[in-house]
Design a protein around this motif. Sequence first.
Motif, PDB file in Angstrom:
ATOM      1  N   SER B 103      -4.671 -16.034  -5.481  1.00  0.00           N
ATOM      2  CA  SER B 103      -3.478 -16.547  -6.149  1.00  0.00           C
ATOM      3  C   SER B 103      -2.349 -15.524  -6.075  1.00  0.00           C
ATOM      4  N   GLN B 104      -2.689 -14.240  -6.197  1.00  0.00           N
ATOM      5  CA  GLN B 104      -1.660 -13.202  -6.094  1.00  0.00           C
ATOM      6  C   GLN B 104      -1.040 -13.194  -4.689  1.00  0.00           C
ATOM      7  N   ILE B 105      -1.898 -13.314  -3.665  1.00  0.00           N
ATOM      8  CA  ILE B 105      -1.392 -13.324  -2.282  1.00  0.00           C
ATOM      9  C   ILE B 105      -0.480 -14.533  -2.054  1.00  0.00           C
ATOM     10  N   VAL B 106      -0.948 -15.720  -2.501  1.00  0.00           N
ATOM     11  CA  VAL B 106      -0.170 -16.941  -2.285  1.00  0.00           C
ATOM     12  C   VAL B 106       1.147 -16.860  -3.046  1.00  0.00           C
ATOM     13  N   TYR B 107       1.072 -16.367  -4.282  1.00  0.00           N
ATOM     14  CA  TYR B 107       2.291 -16.259  -5.102  1.00  0.00           C
ATOM     15  C   TYR B 107       3.316 -15.329  -4.440  1.00  0.00           C
ATOM     16  N   ASN B 108       2.845 -14.181  -3.974  1.00  0.00           N
ATOM     17  CA  ASN B 108       3.739 -13.253  -3.265  1.00  0.00           C
ATOM     18  C   ASN B 108       4.369 -13.944  -2.063  1.00  0.00           C
ATOM     19  N   GLY B 109       3.551 -14.709  -1.323  1.00  0.00           N
ATOM     20  CA  GLY B 109       4.048 -15.416  -0.146  1.00  0.00           C
ATOM     21  C   GLY B 109       5.137 -16.402  -0.526  1.00  0.00           C
ATOM     22  N   LEU B 110       4.919 -17.145  -1.617  1.00  0.00           N
ATOM     23  CA  LEU B 110       5.910 -18.125  -2.064  1.00  0.00           C
ATOM     24  C   LEU B 110       7.204 -17.424  -2.467  1.00  0.00           C
ATOM     25  N   CYS B 111       7.066 -16.284  -3.139  1.00  0.00           N
ATOM     26  CA  CYS B 111       8.249 -15.556  -3.603  1.00  0.00           C
ATOM     27  C   CYS B 111       9.042 -14.966  -2.450  1.00  0.00           C
ATOM     28  N   ASN B 112       8.364 -14.707  -1.327  1.00  0.00           N
ATOM     29  CA  ASN B 112       9.051 -14.068  -0.204  1.00  0.00           C
ATOM     30  C   ASN B 112       9.840 -15.042   0.655  1.00  0.00           C
ATOM     31  N   VAL B 113       9.750 -16.350   0.324  1.00  0.00           N
ATOM     32  CA  VAL B 113      10.503 -17.313   1.127  1.00  0.00           C
ATOM     33  C   VAL B 113      11.995 -17.126   0.857  1.00  0.00           C
ATOM     34  N   ASP B 114      12.744 -17.105   1.925  1.00  0.00           N
ATOM     35  CA  ASP B 114      14.184 -16.928   1.881  1.00  0.00           C
ATOM     36  C   ASP B 114      14.818 -17.916   0.887  1.00  0.00           C
ATOM     37  N   THR B 115      15.505 -17.399  -0.126  1.00  0.00           N
ATOM     38  CA  THR B 115      16.026 -18.287  -1.177  1.00  0.00           C
ATOM     39  C   THR B 115      17.108 -19.219  -0.669  1.00  0.00           C
ATOM     40  N   THR B 116      17.815 -18.808   0.407  1.00  0.00           N
ATOM     41  CA  THR B 116      18.865 -19.697   0.906  1.00  0.00           C
ATOM     42  C   THR B 116      18.282 -21.007   1.403  1.00  0.00           C
ATOM     43  N   GLN B 117      17.049 -20.934   1.952  1.00  0.00           N
ATOM     44  CA  GLN B 117      16.393 -22.169   2.408  1.00  0.00           C
ATOM     45  C   GLN B 117      16.132 -23.103   1.243  1.00  0.00           C
ATOM     46  N   LEU B 141       3.642 -20.100   4.544  1.00  0.00           N
ATOM     47  CA  LEU B 141       2.299 -20.040   5.133  1.00  0.00           C
ATOM     48  C   LEU B 141       2.047 -18.867   6.085  1.00  0.00           C
ATOM     49  N   PRO B 142       2.974 -18.598   7.003  1.00  0.00           N
ATOM     50  CA  PRO B 142       2.723 -17.477   7.921  1.00  0.00           C
ATOM     51  C   PRO B 142       2.538 -16.147   7.208  1.00  0.00           C
ATOM     52  N   GLY B 143       3.172 -15.999   6.034  1.00  0.00           N
ATOM     53  CA  GLY B 143       3.024 -14.748   5.304  1.00  0.00           C
ATOM     54  C   GLY B 143       1.787 -14.737   4.430  1.00  0.00           C
ATOM     55  N   ILE B 144       1.157 -15.895   4.271  1.00  0.00           N
ATOM     56  CA  ILE B 144       0.012 -15.997   3.376  1.00  0.00           C
ATOM     57  C   ILE B 144      -1.307 -15.919   4.126  1.00  0.00           C
ATOM     58  N   VAL B 145      -1.385 -16.636   5.249  1.00  0.00           N
ATOM     59  CA  VAL B 145      -2.678 -16.798   5.921  1.00  0.00           C
ATOM     60  C   VAL B 145      -3.329 -15.474   6.364  1.00  0.00           C
ATOM     61  N   PRO B 146      -2.597 -14.576   7.044  1.00  0.00           N
ATOM     62  CA  PRO B 146      -3.293 -13.340   7.464  1.00  0.00           C
ATOM     63  C   PRO B 146      -3.852 -12.506   6.318  1.00  0.00           C
ATOM     64  N   PRO B 147      -3.076 -12.256   5.240  1.00  0.00           N
ATOM     65  CA  PRO B 147      -3.683 -11.470   4.152  1.00  0.00           C
ATOM     66  C   PRO B 147      -4.841 -12.193   3.472  1.00  0.00           C
ATOM     67  N   VAL B 148      -4.785 -13.532   3.393  1.00  0.00           N
ATOM     68  CA  VAL B 148      -5.911 -14.257   2.797  1.00  0.00           C
ATOM     69  C   VAL B 148      -7.151 -14.056   3.666  1.00  0.00           C
ATOM     70  N   LEU B 149      -6.969 -14.175   4.990  1.00  0.00           N
ATOM     71  CA  LEU B 149      -8.097 -13.934   5.894  1.00  0.00           C
ATOM     72  C   LEU B 149      -8.630 -12.517   5.720  1.00  0.00           C
ATOM     73  N   GLY B 150      -7.702 -11.570   5.639  1.00  0.00           N
ATOM     74  CA  GLY B 150      -8.090 -10.181   5.441  1.00  0.00           C
ATOM     75  C   GLY B 150      -8.905 -10.031   4.160  1.00  0.00           C
ATOM     76  N   TYR B 151      -8.485 -10.762   3.142  1.00  0.00           N
ATOM     77  CA  TYR B 151      -9.195 -10.697   1.878  1.00  0.00           C
ATOM     78  C   TYR B 151     -10.589 -11.328   1.990  1.00  0.00           C
ATOM     79  N   LEU B 152     -10.678 -12.448   2.711  1.00  0.00           N
ATOM     80  CA  LEU B 152     -11.982 -13.112   2.858  1.00  0.00           C
ATOM     81  C   LEU B 152     -12.980 -12.202   3.591  1.00  0.00           C
ATOM     82  N   VAL B 153     -12.459 -11.346   4.486  1.00  0.00           N
ATOM     83  CA  VAL B 153     -13.343 -10.396   5.160  1.00  0.00           C
ATOM     84  C   VAL B 153     -13.954  -9.454   4.126  1.00  0.00           C
TER      85      VAL B 153
END
Lengths: 243, 218, 215
Positions: B103-117, B141-153
């Motif tokens: 949840s922390q990884i996903v939340y960080n990913g959501l927060c990092n989305v460009d606000t102008t979009q 998603l692109p900012g979330i998937v790799p760290p989540v995978l890293g975490y699953l390892v």
Amino acid sequence: MPHLQLEHVVASHGGTDILRGTSLSIERGEIVSLIGPSGSGKSTTLRAAIGLMPVSSGRITVEGHALDANDPESLRRIRAGMAMVFQHFGLFDHMSVLANLMLAPVKAQGRNRMEARDEALSLLRTLDLEGIGDRRPTRLSGGQKQRVAIARALMLRPRTLLLDEPTSALDPGRLGIVLDLYRHLAARGTTIIQVSHNMEAVAAVSDRIVLMEAGRVAAMACGPHAADANEAVTRFMRHDVKA
Amino acid sequence: MSFSHYDATLILRALAMTITLSVAGAVTGTAIGTALALLRFSTHALLRPLRLLVMLYVGLVRRIPFLIVLYGVFFATGMAGIDISPPLVALAAISLIGGAYISQIVYNGLCNVDTTQIEAAETTNLRRGTILRHVILPAALPGIVPPVLGYLVLFVKDTALASQIGVIELNQAGIILTNRGLPTYRIFVLVLCLYFLVSFPLTTLSRKMEKKLAASAT
Amino acid sequence: MTGLHYQPVWRQLPYLLGGAAETVMLTVMAFAGGLALAIAIAIARREAANPLRKAAAGYVIFFTNTPQLSQIFAIFYCLPLLGLTFSPFLSVLLGMTLNAGAYMADIVGTEIASTPVLYHEAAATLGLGWRHTYRHIILPRALTRATRGLENHFLLMLLGSSMASIFGVEELTGRAYNIIALTFRSIEVISVVAVLYVVLSLVAAVVFARLWRLA
């Protein structure tokens, strides 16, 4: 024997030749300015002369020693008498100004710490940088960084000083100080080669002005009024001043 | 003593258990983590107390050792008289912890989305849910998937701790065989190699995705 | 079931706090040793000649792709075969150090790799050899930039050190288990210990923040 000599030097980067047979011979105590359009090989000439750029053919000799960029011993010997000021300064941001200045004299040249410190402080004073010794380079203005970079090079007491755009960030007052320093160093036997787009500075200090084009020396102007001594050089300098 | 047919079956079953726990934990952990992150990312005023709870949960659970959470779930279910098998206890503990980290990884990913979009989407009068689904999530998603995978390892390796509540996964199988008198170093070289075979492809995949994303970002 | 009783746990609080001290000691020692190892490995991975460089890279890949628990078991069972007998504390410390060395070699190595080319060039023209260049330029810069990653890993190690209990080390989790065996107040003990870990990790975060401000 010339102090520094390039003979038919060819050097390439990423598959394209940047130096295409550069030849240049420089005497001890000369101030030589390399000018020319961007991409003409000015900076590369400096980098080749201090072994940062391997040469694919031709020959570079410094103080009679042949430079071989692949031979650590040759590099060490030649660099021991040289110093370079980089266009983007290359100051180490995690150290104080004073630590930047003292690192090489103390660690590479084995000089006494206190003596190096005194010399550093006196150089900073000369360059109108008194009191910034404890600051980090990130907290300095462009002009201050540039003078710190010059001071760091001079700490090595080089016999050959290579300068890549060494006055680009200076205001007129500080420019005068730095140019006086170059003259003073040259008078005591230091050989100075600078790459510059600042034509006023070039005209003010150069014993010789070398115009480069497409990786070769295109024209040269010598003498006390070097800036006016060669038509091609004069033309380029007028043009560049306007631009 | 030599390696018998029985021993081989034990190791293979244990390997299957390690993989099952990892995969199941990844699924539940990702589901819980995503749900909690979306809740925390919501802006509705009524959900405020829930948001605070999620923050507290995420902040606390990530500061407690996996082993302690595992024991906690083990003892709590025992005390409450809930009769569940050790593998399920382990899965519950994995989901609790994995949910918090993911949840922390996903939340960080959501927060990092460009606000102008997001602002651009808001000006078009789209509903918040639609914006989330069609603008924010795809961008994040692109900012979330790799760290989540890293975490699953990391997680595959944490399942080894389930051995402590009696789950026969790879590590525990190694201990059982060692106690039976089989040559220790050979058993543990085998166990380590099997873990490696599960974990290494995941690591490689996560690294590759990260590199690809870094390359496409420039 | 008759509700929760914390009284027996409070009585054992000094004992638990002693365990917490052991946890901190184990983590700090493994972190320090691991960091030294990580720096050596990160440098070997870039600078060493081939057999050593490949060994360093293989070390990192192996230790980051297998569970620390199994690594410590392997050490625990295999050292006696080599005629070495280590105390449980030392075996776990060794395992945690080797494991941390691999992870932190990745963290430090990434920052070493990000050293600007200009720094290498400036160091070369200043006549600095590779030892001085690493010691005074590359490493100080890399380590300051790696602080966030190293701090994160320290926190992971603090929590991960609880597996020392499995080998009979009486740190926080080990002592928790002892108290449970004595009082049967499992939920109470576990919850108190969970809170102690949260406190430890918060204290560690504060200490790190202070350290970075000093550096």
